[in-house]
Structures are given as structure tokens and as C-alpha cells.
Design a protein around this motif. Sequence first.
Motif, short mmCIF file in Angstrom:
data_model
loop_
_atom_site.label_atom_id
_atom_site.label_comp_id
_atom_site.label_asym_id
_atom_site.label_seq_id
_atom_site.Cartn_x
_atom_site.Cartn_y
_atom_site.Cartn_z
N ASP A 147 -3.47 0.02 -6.66
CA ASP A 147 -4.50 0.77 -5.62
C ASP A 147 -4.82 -0.50 -4.48
OD1 ASP A 147 -7.06 1.19 -4.43
OD2 ASP A 147 -7.45 2.61 -6.06
N SER A 148 -4.27 -0.18 -3.40
CA SER A 148 -3.96 -0.70 -2.37
C SER A 148 -5.38 -1.45 -1.76
CB SER A 148 -3.57 -0.03 -0.90
OG SER A 148 -4.39 1.18 -0.73
N SER A 149 -6.73 -0.68 -2.06
CA SER A 149 -7.88 -1.31 -1.72
C SER A 149 -8.43 -2.26 -2.51
CB SER A 149 -8.77 -0.12 -1.79
OG SER A 149 -9.08 0.12 -3.40
N LEU A 150 -7.62 -2.68 -3.57
CA LEU A 150 -7.97 -4.08 -4.43
C LEU A 150 -6.75 -5.26 -4.02
CD1 LEU A 150 -8.86 -2.25 -7.74
CD2 LEU A 150 -10.38 -3.00 -5.84
N HIS A 151 -6.14 -5.21 -3.04
CA HIS A 151 -5.13 -5.96 -2.64
C HIS A 151 -5.77 -7.07 -1.85
CE1 HIS A 151 -1.43 -3.28 -3.31
NE2 HIS A 151 -2.15 -3.36 -4.44
N SER A 152 -6.63 -7.88 -2.48
CA SER A 152 -7.19 -8.96 -2.02
C SER A 152 -7.47 -10.08 -2.89
CB SER A 152 -8.73 -8.52 -1.62
OG SER A 152 -9.52 -8.49 -2.74
N PRO A 153 -7.66 -11.37 -2.23
CA PRO A 153 -7.85 -12.72 -3.12
C PRO A 153 -8.49 -12.39 -4.32
CG PRO A 153 -7.73 -13.28 -0.90
CD PRO A 153 -7.89 -11.74 -0.93
N MET A 154 -9.51 -11.93 -4.40
CA MET A 154 -10.55 -11.61 -5.45
C MET A 154 -10.01 -10.95 -6.72
SD MET A 154 -14.46 -10.24 -5.82
CE MET A 154 -14.24 -8.69 -5.27
N TYR A 155 -9.39 -9.83 -6.03
CA TYR A 155 -8.65 -9.10 -7.02
C TYR A 155 -7.40 -9.54 -7.81
CZ TYR A 155 -12.22 -5.88 -6.08
OH TYR A 155 -13.75 -5.40 -6.00
#
Length: 311
Positions: A56-64
Motif C-alpha cells: 500500500d503506497s499510502s503506508l510508505h512512510s518512516p513510521m510504517y
Amino acid sequence: MSQRKGLENHTVGSGFILLGFSGHSSLQGLCFAVFLVIYLVVLTGNSLIALITVVDSSLHSPMYFFLRNLSFLEVCYTSVTLPKMLVGFLMEDGRISFLGCAAQLYFLVLLGSIECLLLAAMAYDRYTAICDPLRYTLIMSRGLCIRLVVGSWIAVVPVQVGQTYQVFTLPFCASHDLHHFFCDVPPLLELACADTFWHRVMYTIILVFAILPFSLIVISYIQIIRAILKIPSALGRHKTFSTCSSHLGVVTLFYGSATVTYLKQRSRDSVDADKYLALLYTVVTPMFNPVIYSLRNKEVRIALKRLLQTK
């Protein structure tokens, strides 16, 4: 004299016997079923969390990115202990070789130490996002995230090799019965016929990799709470705090159970209580982590729903 006797009785090839639930032989079948279900839940839940943070591209952040690594660690962590426990319940045989015990201890402490550092990195991520949002993407670059994760492994691997070696070069007494479900530092030191100096050394190493990251987490959350209190609206404060509530829940569960296990006063009367407490941070915590993140995190719930609908 006692140390010399211990040296004479120290036999590398004899291995150990994990007593675990040996006092409840009638419950072996039930224990096998319960822990098999727990293991499957851990594997399924953490694998799903890792999968959705990749696809899921919306979860491509440091936290995830950190969450994906945490889920991977949890799968490995439980796989160090639970399969052996399941075999023991099924075969009603708690024997484990000397080398197998050393390997189990090494990976257990290794993965636990890395998880402490990873939780600290996740706290720093939340601190940066809330206290310095304008520079968040600049500070928490992909390169820094990778360095934090890789650095955790590099820092811990050699230290835990030394610690495991030190534990298994201690002279063990005649009894090799471990009143535990797996090979851990406290029950192994109980069997060692050695000077208490080494007991203090082992606990110091454990505390360094537990207390130092925890101190960084506490400092981060002090700054986070200060920043949240400055937000004028109650809705804004609630929305901001919700972004780190899942992480705070996991930290509380992991550190709470591990602290009670390692820092409480050990005695003969507390042996049973100690081994059951150890199940909290090795089995229960990895099972609840995906639940905490999926229930408390709206983005994860939405991504999980999209994935299930696609399938």
C-alpha cells in the motif's frame, strides 16, 4: 569448593531439560493447542502488517517502515521459542541440546535488544513528526531510517555473541533442569556454579540495551507531550496524540512485562511466576502488537480493508 564441584559436574554434551509445564502433564494437549493458535495468530497478524506496509503506497512512510521491521522482529522472536515449546508439548519431551540452548538464548536476547532500539527509533520518528513537522521529511529520510535499523543490528550482534559465549562458559552444577519454557539468562544463571560477579555482568549488559533505549523513548515523549499541550484545540490535541498512541501501547506492553521479569527480586518461591511472566513479552506481546496497530491506527485499518477487498 562449590565452584570446583560445579566445574567437575559441567558436561557440555548433556544439554538441558526444559521443565515448562512438566508439573501439569494432563494439560500438555491443551497447552499445545493454545500455543499453536497463538503462534498462528502471531505469524498471520504480523505478516499482514508487514505485507500492507509494502503493497500500500499510502503506508510508505518512516513510521510504517519501522512498523514493518517490528513485525518482522516479532515473527522471528516467537519463532525462536514457540516451535520448540510446541514440540515439547506434543512429544512430552523437554530436552534441548547444549548448542540448541545457546542458539535459542542468543537469538532471544539479540532480537529483544534490537526491538528495544527499534522502539526507540520509532519514538524519535514520532518526536520529529510532532515537534518539528516542517523538517520531518528532511530529517527522517529513507537513508536515515535504513541506517537506524541496520545500525541496531550491527550494534547488538557482536555484543550478544560475547554475552552468550560468557553464559555458556560458566560452570553449571549437576542439575541441568531449567524451570522455564525456553533458555533465558535468569534461569541459566540460577544453574551456574560461579561467582556472582558474572551474574551482575550479564544483567548490566541486558539493562544497557533495555534502559538506554527506554530513556530515549521517555525523553521523546516528554517533548511530544509538551508540544501537544501547546495545541489550542482539544480535537487537535487528540488527533496529534492518536498518531503515537499505538506505539506508546506497544512500548508499555513490551517494557512492562520485560521489566517485571528481569528486575523483580528472584527467589525459589517465584520460579513459577517468573517463567509465566516471561511468556508475556515473548508470546503475548508479539500477538497483541498487530491488534494494537490495526485497532488504534486508522490508516492501517483502511489499508488492510483495501487489501482484503482486493483479494
